[in-house]
Design a protein around this motif. Structure first.
Motif, PDB file in Angstrom:
ATOM      1  N   ALA A  19       0.827  -1.200   0.000  1.00 12.14           N
ATOM      2  CA  ALA A  19       0.000   0.000   0.000  1.00 12.14           C
ATOM      3  C   ALA A  19       0.867   1.257   0.000  1.00 12.14           C
ATOM      4  CB  ALA A  19      -0.922  -0.008   1.218  1.00 12.14           C
ATOM      5  N   GLU A  20       1.946   1.234   0.790  1.00 12.64           N
ATOM      6  CA  GLU A  20       2.851   2.388   0.820  1.00 12.64           C
ATOM      7  C   GLU A  20       3.562   2.572  -0.517  1.00 12.64           C
ATOM      8  OE1 GLU A  20       5.436   1.591   4.064  1.00 12.64           O
ATOM      9  OE2 GLU A  20       3.883   1.845   5.609  1.00 12.64           O
ATOM     10  N   GLN A  21       4.009   1.453  -1.120  1.00  7.65           N
ATOM     11  CA  GLN A  21       4.700   1.537  -2.419  1.00  7.65           C
ATOM     12  C   GLN A  21       3.764   2.035  -3.517  1.00  7.65           C
ATOM     13  OE1 GLN A  21       6.287  -2.366  -3.031  1.00  7.65           O
ATOM     14  NE2 GLN A  21       7.890  -2.145  -1.485  1.00  7.65           N
ATOM     15  N   GLN A  22       2.493   1.665  -3.424  1.00  2.16           N
ATOM     16  CA  GLN A  22       1.515   2.086  -4.425  1.00  2.16           C
ATOM     17  C   GLN A  22       1.328   3.605  -4.418  1.00  2.16           C
ATOM     18  OE1 GLN A  22       0.242  -0.167  -6.504  1.00  2.16           O
ATOM     19  NE2 GLN A  22      -0.822   1.415  -7.677  1.00  2.16           N
ATOM     20  N   LYS A  23       1.287   4.187  -3.200  1.00  2.49           N
ATOM     21  CA  LYS A  23       1.164   5.644  -3.105  1.00  2.49           C
ATOM     22  C   LYS A  23       2.350   6.351  -3.750  1.00  2.49           C
ATOM     23  CE  LYS A  23      -1.624   5.716   1.123  1.00  2.49           C
ATOM     24  NZ  LYS A  23      -1.649   6.106   2.562  1.00  2.49           N
ATOM     25  N   GLU A  24       3.548   5.798  -3.508  1.00  2.00           N
ATOM     26  CA  GLU A  24       4.759   6.401  -4.079  1.00  2.00           C
ATOM     27  C   GLU A  24       4.755   6.308  -5.603  1.00  2.00           C
ATOM     28  OE1 GLU A  24       8.218   8.515  -3.898  1.00  2.00           O
ATOM     29  OE2 GLU A  24       6.880   8.006  -2.235  1.00  2.00           O
ATOM     30  N   LEU A  25       4.289   5.147  -6.123  1.00  2.00           N
ATOM     31  CA  LEU A  25       4.228   4.967  -7.584  1.00  2.00           C
ATOM     32  C   LEU A  25       3.251   5.942  -8.236  1.00  2.00           C
ATOM     33  CD1 LEU A  25       4.268   1.076  -7.891  1.00  2.00           C
ATOM     34  CD2 LEU A  25       6.014   2.654  -8.730  1.00  2.00           C
ATOM     35  N   GLU A  26       2.128   6.227  -7.565  1.00  2.00           N
ATOM     36  CA  GLU A  26       1.152   7.179  -8.100  1.00  2.00           C
ATOM     37  C   GLU A  26       1.772   8.566  -8.257  1.00  2.00           C
ATOM     38  OE1 GLU A  26      -1.878   6.860  -9.255  1.00  2.00           O
ATOM     39  OE2 GLU A  26      -1.874   4.693  -8.971  1.00  2.00           O
ATOM     40  N   LYS A  27       2.580   8.969  -7.260  1.00  2.00           N
ATOM     41  CA  LYS A  27       3.254  10.269  -7.352  1.00  2.00           C
ATOM     42  C   LYS A  27       4.190  10.322  -8.559  1.00  2.00           C
ATOM     43  CE  LYS A  27       3.164  11.241  -2.376  1.00  2.00           C
ATOM     44  NZ  LYS A  27       4.007  11.438  -1.156  1.00  2.00           N
ATOM     45  N   GLN A  28       4.984   9.224  -8.737  1.00  2.00           N
ATOM     46  CA  GLN A  28       5.939   9.177  -9.847  1.00  2.00           C
ATOM     47  C   GLN A  28       5.219   9.206 -11.201  1.00  2.00           C
ATOM     48  OE1 GLN A  28       9.233   9.284  -9.716  1.00  2.00           O
ATOM     49  NE2 GLN A  28       9.262   9.365  -7.472  1.00  2.00           N
TER      50      GLN A  28
END
Length: 565
Positions: free
Chosen positions: A335-344
């Motif tokens: 879930a944390e990695q998904q948020k970071e990917l959305e930003k990128q």
């Protein structure tokens, strides 16, 4: 639901699965046992037993969800029902059932298509039969199995022998070209089919020539049977040619071999009956021994399964608890990695849009340049190659006067006019022409007729299943591919004959272009120069098709193209 409840539920499911598997293993014999037994009884001509056991095998494979084995059982059931009429079963449904089963095994699909072809052949439905045999040709070409392909050619030869005798002759000779020389029995069988064809066409002299060739073959097996057929055919042909002396001589030989074959068959039948009796007795002994061994093995497995079951339950209980804890941790990290990917993604989206716009402009310009280059190469190149043939004929005809010079001048003038019109149409970005108005097949036939009229290269068109038009852009691209290949034959092959075989069945278009020219080594051809075979390969790949070259020095060239539609 709490973690402890989940673990308890999983453990109960595993226990139930193990108990069911154990009970099934104790009560049922392996499915492969029924299949092998069915094959065994089929070889002994015990059709009823073979049918019953093959049905049991099929039911077992359904439980196992083994689609390929179900497919194979249906093919065998179709064969078994065909062996004996007293089974009173409609066997076509075994084949139609296979059409609903998904399989990637090309050999199984070839077996299905061949059986469909034979079935509809026996039902006097030649068009349906031919369509299935053509599917088999496509598959045998794809997996490179000439042995299977020769069998299909023979079937097509027999199919066309009654109504389309010229086509039958073509397919039987195609079979001869790929049968290994050491397989003399198969060659003799094809020869006899050709002899029957010549007899039906009253070509008795030609039939006698082929009979002499057949008589010289060194056969691996069945010599008496083939000699009997050969000498009977000799007698029939000489009788029709009113050479009664030779007809009588070969009739005498036929009778001699017939009598020898009758004695041989009687001895063979007695020997087979004796062997079957011995085999049956041995099978009975083996079956009793196998049953005893199975009982012993079942008792041993029963004890072993209970022990393994207890150990497995303990192992799985601990493993499930550990995996559940690990899985919850992974979900938080994901879930944390998904948020970071959305930003990128949001940051790179604008950059990608800019790059895409620039690439689209450049690609559009490049495609326009490539289209003009290919049109010049394909259209003008093809017509100029034909013009070259006409001028060579004019040069040769100046002294020898083989052709009507006025007519040849007129044809040449028409080609020059056509070249001018093609240059003009390219300049104004117009194409389609005959293809847009009348379709791909008509355009190919017109091209072949025009080139053949120069009397240096004769082109034959063989088509199948092109009843409906294809997409306009697809038709134009396919025509350009065929046009370029024929141009290459004119320029490089030094051929006198060429064949364009184009077939459409299911969702595939199969194109085979053959010539009798000098051939070449395909491994040294450069495909990256953008023209010639490289350009053709790119176009085929653009249509998601595949492109194969079969050529050798002094043996001509075959180019096979398969395009999904």
């Amino acid at each position: 639901m709490t973690l402890s409840k989940k673990i308890t539920q999983n453990i109960l499911q595993i226990m139930l699965l193990m108990v069911c598997s154990f009970m099934y293993a104790q009560k049922e014999k392996p499915t492969s046992y029924y299949y092998k037994s069915a094959i065994h009884f089929g070889n002994l001509n015990k059709t009823d037993s073979a049918y019953f056991l093959m049905k049991k095998a099929k039911d077992g494979y359904k439980v196992l969800k083994d689609n390929d084995s179900i497919f194979l059982c249906n093919l065998k059931l179709f064969d078994i029902v065909g062996w004996q009429e007293n089974l009173n079963k409609d066997r076509l449904h075994y084949l139609t059932e296979n059409e609903e089963i998904s399989t990637k095994d090309k050999l199984l699909l070839i077996g299905l298509n061949n059986r469909f072809g034979v079935y509809f052949f026996n039902q006097n439905s030649p068009e349906k039969s031919a369509s299935y045999f053509h599917k088999s040709i496509y598959l045998t070409t794809k997996i490179k199995r000439p042995d299977y392909k020769s069998n299909v050619f023979i079937n097509l030869g027999l199919l066309y022998s009654k109504k389309y005798q010229d086509s039958a002759n073509v397919y039987l000779n195609k079979a001869l070209n790929i049968i290994p020389k050491e397989n003399t029995n198969k060659i003799a069988s094809v020869y006899i089919n050709l002899i029957n064809l010549y007899q039906n066409q009253s070509k008795f002299t030609k039939a006698i020539e082929l009979l002499k060739k057949t008589d010289q073959l060194i056969l691996n097996e069945g010599k008496l049977k083939y000699k009997k057929i050969i000498y009977r055919k000799f007698s029939e042909c000489y009788q029709r040619l009113q050479d009664y002396k030779k007809a009588f001589q070969y009739q005498s030989k036929y009778i001699t071999y017939k009598d020898s074959l009758d004695v041989f068959n009687q001895n063979k039948a007695i020997k087979e009956l004796d062997e079957k009796y011995k085999v049956a007795e041995k099978d009975k002994e083996n079956l009793e021994l196998r049953q005893k061994n199975l009982l012993t093995e079942q008792k041993r497995k029963q004890t072993q399964n209970f022990l393994f079951g207890s150990l497995i339950l303990l192992f799985f209980g601990g493993t499930i608890a550990y995996l559940n804890l690990k899985n919850s941790r992974k979900k938080r990290l994901l879930a944390e990695q998904q948020k970071e990917l959305e930003k990128q993604k949001n940051l790179t989206l604008l950059k990608e849009q800019e790059i895409t716009t620039i690439n689209a402009m450049v690609e559009g310009q490049e495609k326009e340049r490539i289209r003009i280059a290919e049109d010049l190469h394909d259209n003008i190149g093809s017509v100029l190659a034909t013009l070259k043939l006409h001028f060579e004929n004019l040069k040769l005809n100046r002294e020898k006067k083989h052709f009507n010079q006025e007519e040849l001048y007129n044809k040449t003038e028409k080609l020059i006019d056509e070249t001018y019109l093609k240059v003009r149409s390219i300049a104004h970005a117009k194409n389609a022409g005959v293809i847009a108005n009348q379709g791909l097949l008509v355009a190919i036939k017109m091209m072949a007729e025009k080139i053949s009229s120069a009397n240096q290269l004769n082109i034959e068109i063989v088509d199948f299943g092109l009843d409906r038009r294809l997409d306009s852009n697809t038709e134009i691209t396919i025509f350009r591919i065929i046009q370029e290949l024929i141009t290459n034959i004119i320029k490089h092959a030094e051929a006198s004959e060429a064949t364009i075989n184009i077939s459409h069945f299911d969702d595939n278009l199969n194109i085979i272009i053959e010539d009798n020219g000098k051939g070449f080594n395909p491994s040294i051809i450069p495909y990256n120069n953008g023209m010639g075979l490289g350009s053709i390969k790119k176009r085929v790949e653009y249509l998601h098709g595949n492109f194969q070259i079969d050529s050798a020095i002094k043996r001509g060239t075959s180019i096979i193209i398969n395009i999904p539609l």
